[in-house]
Design an enzyme around this catalytic site. Structure first.
Site, mmCIF file in Angstrom:
data_model
loop_
_atom_site.group_PDB
_atom_site.id
_atom_site.type_symbol
_atom_site.label_atom_id
_atom_site.label_comp_id
_atom_site.label_asym_id
_atom_site.label_seq_id
_atom_site.Cartn_x
_atom_site.Cartn_y
_atom_site.Cartn_z
ATOM 1 C CD GLU A 179 41.406 47.296 34.100
ATOM 2 O OE1 GLU A 179 41.155 47.313 32.888
ATOM 3 O OE2 GLU A 179 42.314 47.979 34.618
ATOM 4 C CE LYS A 216 39.556 50.788 33.242
ATOM 5 N NZ LYS A 216 40.857 51.411 32.904
#
Length: 291
Positions: A179, A216
């Protein structure tokens, strides 16, 4: 590879739904509790009373009949939540056995100070944590870093750090969620995302065939910017983070992205309050999940 892992992998690859991010840690927990309606003076930040309060909130969400594997693929947990129980079952076990939801663990320890337009992850000590996660039945991990400006050098360092750690996590039998969040308020958001996409593809192309990851990412300004990442053979799934958008804003932006799946935190719990009666709470959570 266990049959449970295979079943969970298949769900993460192809089932409909989204990931619920329930991994607020020490820094973001007070804000989450405040939004839930728990006053600051009822607990001490960083102490057991705070973690007790947030576990009660997370348990209420997880135990709600609205929170189930028919619409939710996975849930990202903070370490303290993984270590605790829900209805006398370890949280990860409860999620999978009672709800059919795949458990993930947040493994990063927060962010360094900004340098070169990014914030790298602080040093983390994975050996003991991953051993504990394996015993707890965790399927995958999540780690967040932050991109603030369109700085080529900084973004490359950010992505290189993420993938170096992801390879270690893969080697231990987990599926890492990478992420590298782009701040939605960045004045150079679109430019930063273009650089990030190039760096992601370069790193993905260096992975071995058995090194599977998830991404993500902040919902991009340019629609479908990350389509090459979504189609990459080493990528199980690409998730969108809400990044501070309201639920309606996040859903509006996400609706224009083909192949990206939601992974929302604040947008998921928006409007939930400790004072709500059970049926009101479940209805509000149901509406949130349904949108």
């Amino acid at each position: 590879m266990s049959s449970t892992f295979e079943t969970q992998m298949e769900k993460m690859k192809s089932a409909d739904g989204f990931i619920a991010a329930l991994d607020q840690s020490g820094g973001s927990t007070p804000k989450a509790l405040r939004l839930y309606g728990i006053p600051d003076d009822t607990y001490k930040v960083g102490e057991r009373s705070m973690f007790d309060a947030v576990h009660e909130m997370r348990s209420r969400i997880i135990m709600s009949p609205s929170f189930n594997g028919d619409r939710i693929l996975g849930a990202i947990l903070f370490e303290d939540t993984m270590d605790r129980k829900i209805e006398n079952k370890a949280t990860a076990t409860y999620l999978w056995e009672e709800k059919g939801i795949v458990p993930f663990l947040k493994v990063d320890k927060g962010l360094e100070e900004e340098k070169d337009g990014v914030q790298l992850m602080k040093p983390m000590y994975l050996t003991e944590l991953l051993a504990k996660a394996k015993k707890a039945g965790i399927f995958g991990t999540k780690m967040r870093s932050l991109i603030l400006l369109a700085n080529d050098h900084g973004i490359k360092k950010n992505v290189d750090q993420q993938f170096a750690i992801a390879k270690k996590i893969c080697a231990e039998g987990f599926i890492p969620i990478i992420e590298p969040e782009v701040n939605i308020k960045s004045p150079e958001k679109e430019e930063a995302e273009a650089i990030l996409k190039i760096c992601l593809m370069e790193s993905l192309n260096k992975l071995g065939p058995d090194e599977k990851v998830m991404l993500k990412l902040t919902i991009p300004t340019v629609d479908n910017l990350y389509m090459d990442c979504i189609r990459h053979p080493n990528v199980v799934r690409v998730f969108a983070l809400s990044g501070g958008y309201s639920r309606n804003e996040a859903n509006s932006h996400l609706s224009r992205q083909d192949g990206m799946v939601a992974s929302f935190s604040r947008a998921l719990t928006e409007g939930l309050k400790t004072t709500l009666m059970a049926d009101e709470f479940d209805t509000m959570l149901d509406n949130s999940i349904g949108t």
